[in-house]
Design an enzyme around this catalytic site. Sequence first.
Site, mmCIF file in Angstrom:
data_model
loop_
_atom_site.group_PDB
_atom_site.id
_atom_site.type_symbol
_atom_site.label_atom_id
_atom_site.label_comp_id
_atom_site.label_asym_id
_atom_site.label_seq_id
_atom_site.Cartn_x
_atom_site.Cartn_y
_atom_site.Cartn_z
ATOM 1 N N ASP A 1 12.833 -2.182 -14.216
ATOM 2 C CA ASP A 1 11.721 -1.713 -13.375
ATOM 3 C C ASP A 1 12.069 -0.307 -12.621
ATOM 4 O O ASP A 1 13.109 0.122 -12.590
ATOM 5 C CB ASP A 1 11.349 -2.649 -12.318
ATOM 6 C CG ASP A 1 10.376 -2.285 -11.199
ATOM 7 O OD1 ASP A 1 9.196 -1.972 -11.856
ATOM 8 O OD2 ASP A 1 10.519 -2.628 -10.280
ATOM 9 N N ASP B 1 9.883 1.283 -9.315
ATOM 10 C CA ASP B 1 9.861 1.128 -8.023
ATOM 11 C C ASP B 1 10.224 -0.055 -7.212
ATOM 12 O O ASP B 1 10.160 -1.002 -7.604
ATOM 13 C CB ASP B 1 7.978 1.185 -7.522
ATOM 14 C CG ASP B 1 7.503 2.487 -7.713
ATOM 15 O OD1 ASP B 1 7.814 3.424 -7.063
ATOM 16 O OD2 ASP B 1 6.272 2.477 -8.366
ATOM 17 N N GLU C 1 9.444 2.261 -2.156
ATOM 18 C CA GLU C 1 8.285 1.529 -1.494
ATOM 19 C C GLU C 1 8.497 1.867 -0.117
ATOM 20 O O GLU C 1 7.731 2.503 0.725
ATOM 21 C CB GLU C 1 8.077 0.089 -1.706
ATOM 22 C CG GLU C 1 7.995 -0.257 -3.146
ATOM 23 C CD GLU C 1 6.429 0.137 -3.467
ATOM 24 O OE1 GLU C 1 5.753 0.770 -2.824
ATOM 25 O OE2 GLU C 1 6.231 -0.354 -4.817
ATOM 26 N N GLY D 1 -0.443 -1.961 -8.031
ATOM 27 C CA GLY D 1 -1.041 -0.761 -8.221
ATOM 28 C C GLY D 1 -1.705 0.035 -6.766
ATOM 29 O O GLY D 1 -2.190 -0.729 -5.940
ATOM 30 N N GLY D 2 -1.293 1.301 -6.831
ATOM 31 C CA GLY D 2 -1.764 1.916 -5.414
ATOM 32 C C GLY D 2 -3.297 1.889 -5.067
ATOM 33 O O GLY D 2 -3.686 1.457 -4.084
ATOM 34 N N ARG E 1 -4.710 10.327 -4.326
ATOM 35 C CA ARG E 1 -4.135 11.603 -4.918
ATOM 36 C C ARG E 1 -3.467 12.216 -3.629
ATOM 37 O O ARG E 1 -2.426 12.949 -3.912
ATOM 38 C CB ARG E 1 -5.196 12.260 -5.366
ATOM 39 C CG ARG E 1 -5.834 12.185 -6.453
ATOM 40 C CD ARG E 1 -6.874 13.132 -7.330
ATOM 41 N NE ARG E 1 -7.793 13.367 -6.406
ATOM 42 C CZ ARG E 1 -9.106 12.964 -6.443
ATOM 43 N NH1 ARG E 1 -9.117 11.908 -7.333
ATOM 44 N NH2 ARG E 1 -9.962 13.361 -5.506
ATOM 45 N N THR F 1 7.276 -0.271 -15.948
ATOM 46 C CA THR F 1 6.541 0.058 -14.764
ATOM 47 C C THR F 1 5.088 -0.366 -14.439
ATOM 48 O O THR F 1 4.208 0.112 -15.424
ATOM 49 C CB THR F 1 6.908 1.229 -14.103
ATOM 50 O OG1 THR F 1 6.465 1.211 -12.665
ATOM 51 C CG2 THR F 1 6.570 2.337 -15.050
ATOM 52 N N PRO G 1 1.752 9.708 -15.301
ATOM 53 C CA PRO G 1 1.846 10.758 -14.432
ATOM 54 C C PRO G 1 2.936 10.209 -13.152
ATOM 55 O O PRO G 1 3.892 11.216 -12.899
ATOM 56 C CB PRO G 1 0.465 11.195 -13.915
ATOM 57 C CG PRO G 1 -0.380 10.687 -14.958
ATOM 58 C CD PRO G 1 0.114 9.553 -15.261
ATOM 59 N N ASP H 1 13.336 -6.019 -8.887
ATOM 60 C CA ASP H 1 13.524 -5.943 -7.479
ATOM 61 C C ASP H 1 12.414 -7.048 -6.991
ATOM 62 O O ASP H 1 12.669 -7.744 -5.795
ATOM 63 C CB ASP H 1 13.453 -4.893 -6.893
ATOM 64 C CG ASP H 1 11.908 -4.388 -6.679
ATOM 65 O OD1 ASP H 1 11.188 -4.261 -7.846
ATOM 66 O OD2 ASP H 1 11.319 -4.313 -5.685
#
Length: 272
Positions: free
Chosen positions: A25, A27, A34, A68-69, A104, A143, A148, A204
């Site tokens: 993984d 992040d 994080e 997801g962000g 963004r 991940t 990107p 993690d």
Amino acid sequence: MAEFPAMDTVLGSRGRPLPSALLFDVDGTLADTEGVGHRPAYNDAFAEFGLAWHWSAELYRSLLVVAGGRERLHYYLERDRPPLNGQAEAAARDPAAWVDAIHRSKTRHFEHRLAAGAVPLRPGVARLMREAAGQGCRLALVTNASRPSLDLMCRHLLPADLQQAIAVTACGDEVTDKKPAPDLYSLALEKLQLTAGECLAVEDAGSGLAAARAAGIACVVAYNDDTAEQDFALASLVVDHLGEPDQPFVRQRGADLPAGHLRFGDLAPLLR
């Protein structure tokens, strides 16, 4: 799909086969992205948009249940109903585009933190990767992040030799369902042309562990401050980090290995 040459079976210190691939993984596993990367970058983005929002460590942990962000931002808006200040009109006109714009901005601030060296690799990551690659073990990154975002993190987090050592990547924008669904790990196995029993995942968080196990892959968990209280009952080994010779890990549960740092030659008992 690329054809990989057949690998000779490598045996560990106890005469059992070692993993043919380690699937990491990103992040929270390669680095504490994080806590010292994404969360402050979100707060920088909120300030840029004039929003009186602040994601504390405790609040952010509660949001990490969402993969997801962008999805995390939508969830926060729906769950917490934070004040929009002067952004109410833009948010109402096109909510998805507005969230994308914030995300963004967050990505830009996150890149600045990466470029400044504010997000170092966690203990043992580079060492274990090099040990594995040196013995012919393939390395993969699996991940929820988009392509990107992954490229950005690899460029800033991994030394050049480790970037070149990555054989396969599986990203969140390549599958329908992200972790905790098994899709990303199944995709990585397909790309590697290996079976689940030949591989070992390193995660993690509970969602990543669930994804790996649902794909049939044994998993080591190296938890962090954001994930320490999660359920890791399905893991082969649970430690606070992968360890270094002068910085031993703390083992929470699982296999009792002979050293205080995770060595590639000791991984055979962790396979299932």
